[in-house]
Design a protein around this motif. Structure first.
Motif, short mmCIF file in Angstrom:
data_model
loop_
_atom_site.label_atom_id
_atom_site.label_comp_id
_atom_site.label_asym_id
_atom_site.label_seq_id
_atom_site.Cartn_x
_atom_site.Cartn_y
_atom_site.Cartn_z
N LEU A 1 0.83 -1.21 0.00
CA LEU A 1 0.00 0.00 0.00
C LEU A 1 0.86 1.26 0.00
CD1 LEU A 1 -2.94 -0.93 2.41
CD2 LEU A 1 -3.04 -0.62 -0.06
N GLN A 2 2.03 1.19 0.63
CA GLN A 2 2.94 2.34 0.56
C GLN A 2 3.37 2.60 -0.88
OE1 GLN A 2 3.81 4.37 3.38
NE2 GLN A 2 4.22 5.63 1.55
N GLU A 3 3.60 1.51 -1.64
CA GLU A 3 3.93 1.66 -3.06
C GLU A 3 2.77 2.32 -3.81
OE1 GLU A 3 4.85 -2.19 -4.56
OE2 GLU A 3 6.61 -2.47 -3.28
N VAL A 4 1.56 1.89 -3.49
CA VAL A 4 0.37 2.47 -4.14
C VAL A 4 0.29 3.97 -3.86
CG1 VAL A 4 -2.16 2.47 -4.10
CG2 VAL A 4 -0.92 0.30 -4.17
N LEU A 5 0.55 4.36 -2.61
CA LEU A 5 0.51 5.78 -2.26
C LEU A 5 1.63 6.54 -2.94
CD1 LEU A 5 -0.27 5.57 1.59
CD2 LEU A 5 -1.86 6.10 -0.24
N ASP A 6 2.84 5.95 -2.91
CA ASP A 6 3.99 6.64 -3.50
C ASP A 6 3.82 6.84 -5.00
OD1 ASP A 6 5.15 6.73 -1.00
OD2 ASP A 6 6.46 4.99 -1.34
N GLU A 7 3.19 5.86 -5.66
CA GLU A 7 3.01 5.93 -7.11
C GLU A 7 1.69 6.60 -7.49
OE1 GLU A 7 3.55 1.99 -8.73
OE2 GLU A 7 5.26 1.62 -7.40
N ASN A 8 0.96 7.05 -6.46
CA ASN A 8 -0.31 7.77 -6.65
C ASN A 8 -1.28 6.98 -7.53
OD1 ASN A 8 -1.98 9.99 -6.08
ND2 ASN A 8 -1.48 10.96 -8.03
N ILE A 9 -1.43 5.69 -7.22
CA ILE A 9 -2.36 4.83 -7.96
C ILE A 9 -3.73 4.93 -7.30
CG2 ILE A 9 -2.88 2.45 -8.61
CD1 ILE A 9 0.16 1.96 -8.61
N MET A 10 -4.67 5.51 -8.04
CA MET A 10 -6.01 5.74 -7.49
C MET A 10 -7.07 5.14 -8.40
SD MET A 10 -5.61 9.73 -6.24
CE MET A 10 -6.77 9.67 -4.88
N ASN A 11 -8.13 4.65 -7.80
CA ASN A 11 -9.31 4.19 -8.53
C ASN A 11 -10.52 4.91 -7.97
OD1 ASN A 11 -8.55 1.96 -10.46
ND2 ASN A 11 -7.56 1.20 -8.60
N GLY A 12 -11.26 5.59 -8.85
CA GLY A 12 -12.38 6.38 -8.39
C GLY A 12 -11.97 7.51 -7.48
N GLY A 13 -10.75 8.01 -7.67
CA GLY A 13 -10.27 9.11 -6.86
C GLY A 13 -9.83 8.71 -5.47
N GLU A 14 -9.64 7.40 -5.23
CA GLU A 14 -9.28 6.90 -3.91
C GLU A 14 -8.18 5.83 -4.01
OE1 GLU A 14 -13.53 7.44 -1.55
OE2 GLU A 14 -12.99 5.46 -2.31
N TYR A 15 -7.47 5.65 -2.90
CA TYR A 15 -6.48 4.58 -2.78
C TYR A 15 -7.19 3.36 -2.20
CZ TYR A 15 -3.25 8.52 -3.21
OH TYR A 15 -2.59 9.64 -3.64
N GLN A 16 -7.12 2.24 -2.92
CA GLN A 16 -7.92 1.07 -2.56
C GLN A 16 -7.06 -0.07 -2.00
OE1 GLN A 16 -11.00 1.47 -2.56
NE2 GLN A 16 -11.48 3.01 -4.09
#
Length: 338
Positions: free
Chosen positions: A184-199
């Motif tokens: 999830l830290q990778e998801v946040l760092d890479e700004n990967i969002m679905n529907g405008g949110e981090y999932q």
């Protein structure tokens, strides 16, 4: 074992009840939703709980009374209570990462808007378990796709073609939740969002891509508390389960005058019933007075007075005065009279 409980949402679909009380603290069958959920998870796990971490929203809404309630819940389980704040509503993955300091070792993550009934053992060979429920209409849910070894290999949101009938209910076990934390830290760092949110699913998918083994844990009952009709239905189901479990649901301090209780019902402390029939499937909180009324399949919270009413499938909050023979009326925002 730890339990992580994201509960920062305010519950707009359950208004007006959630204008003053966070949805996870709405009582069902006599206990707040989140209390029942955490206790039931602890019972299923059959092992000591060392910490319960709660992720809350705005302190103006999730205030000291909420913190005190949740701290008492954890303490009753012999666990430490940790309180975190999600400062922005940026999704499930963001909510979990708001509890970053608690994300280590074995843990269950559970969203606090659902109740379950289940009895199973966690698969010791699994790196993670996603709890599911068999449903008749999988196209309305997120479901898991399984391989020949009954391992989860994919998460599919609202599939239009059949993938499986095992719906994801929002409760997860991780042998080491620190692995999810890193993804999830990778998801946040890479700004990967679905529907405008981090999932959370984006973190889970990265774990799967690295070969982590995900299995299902199937629950017998999955009861939603998302809006008023399903919350009333969940209250009825839970009352029947608790009655069959032999739980004492009617307080000894109830006062009955020419009244009848048709079980199953939960009746709290210092409730007065005058010329009234209550039940089946009714929950009434502490210090309520019900007079000249019939109430069934309903939820009434605390310090409320109901007179001259014929109620069915009703949900009434705290400190309410309701007279079925009303001539004048004062009703706030989002109220419904049908």
């Amino acid at each position: 074992m730890k339990i992580i409980v994201p509960m920062a949402g305010r519950g707009s679909r359950l208004r007006p009840h959630t204008l003053t009380v966070p949805k996870p603290l709405i009582p069902v069958a006599g206990q707040p939703i989140v209390h029942r959920l955490v206790k039931d998870i602890a019972k299923i796990l059959k092992q000591p709980i060392e910490e319960v971490a709660f992720v809350l929203g705005d302190p103006a809404f999730f205030g000291d009374d909420v913190v005190d309630s949740l701290t008492a819940l954890a303490t009753d389980l012999g666990a430490k209570a940790s309180i975190y704040r999600q400062d922005q509503p940026l999704g499930t993955g963001h909510a979990i990462m708001s509890a970053k300091a608690s994300l280590s070792g074995p843990a269950v993550i559970a969203y606090a808007d659902t109740l379950i009934r289940a009895d199973f053992n966690l698969d010791p060979e699994a790196d993670a378990v996603i709890w599911t429920k068999q449903v008749d209409n999988p196209q309305a849910f997120g479901v898991v796709k399984l391989n020949a070894n009954n391992e989860i290999i994919e998460l599919v949101e609202k599939p239009q073609e059949f993938v499986s009938d095992q719906a994801v209910i929002g409760i997860y076990y991780f042998k080491d939740v620190g692995v999810l934390k890193s993804k999830l830290q990778e998801v946040l760092d890479e700004n990967i969002m679905n529907g405008g949110e981090y999932q959370i699913n984006d973190g889970i998918k990265r774990m799967m891509a690295e070969g982590k083994v995900f299995k299902t844990g199937t629950v017998d009952e999955w009861m939603d508390c998302g809006n008023k009709p399903v919350t009333v239905q969940t209250n009825s189901k839970m009352l029947n389960f608790l009655k069959n479990d032999g739980e004492h649901l009617i307080s000894d301090s109830v006062t009955l005058h020419n009244s009848k209780i048709i079980e199953p019902c939960f009746i709290g402390e210092n409730v007065v019933l005058n010329n009234t029939t209550v039940g089946p499937n009714v929950s009434i909180g502490n210090n309520c007075v019900i007079e000249n009324s019939t109430v069934k399949n309903s939820l009434i919270q605390t310090y409320t007075t109901v007179k001259n009413a014929n109620l069915e499938d009703a949900m009434i909050g705290n400190h309410v005065s309701y007279d079925g023979n009303f001539k004048t009326i004062s009703i706030g925002d989002y109220s419904v009279l049908e």
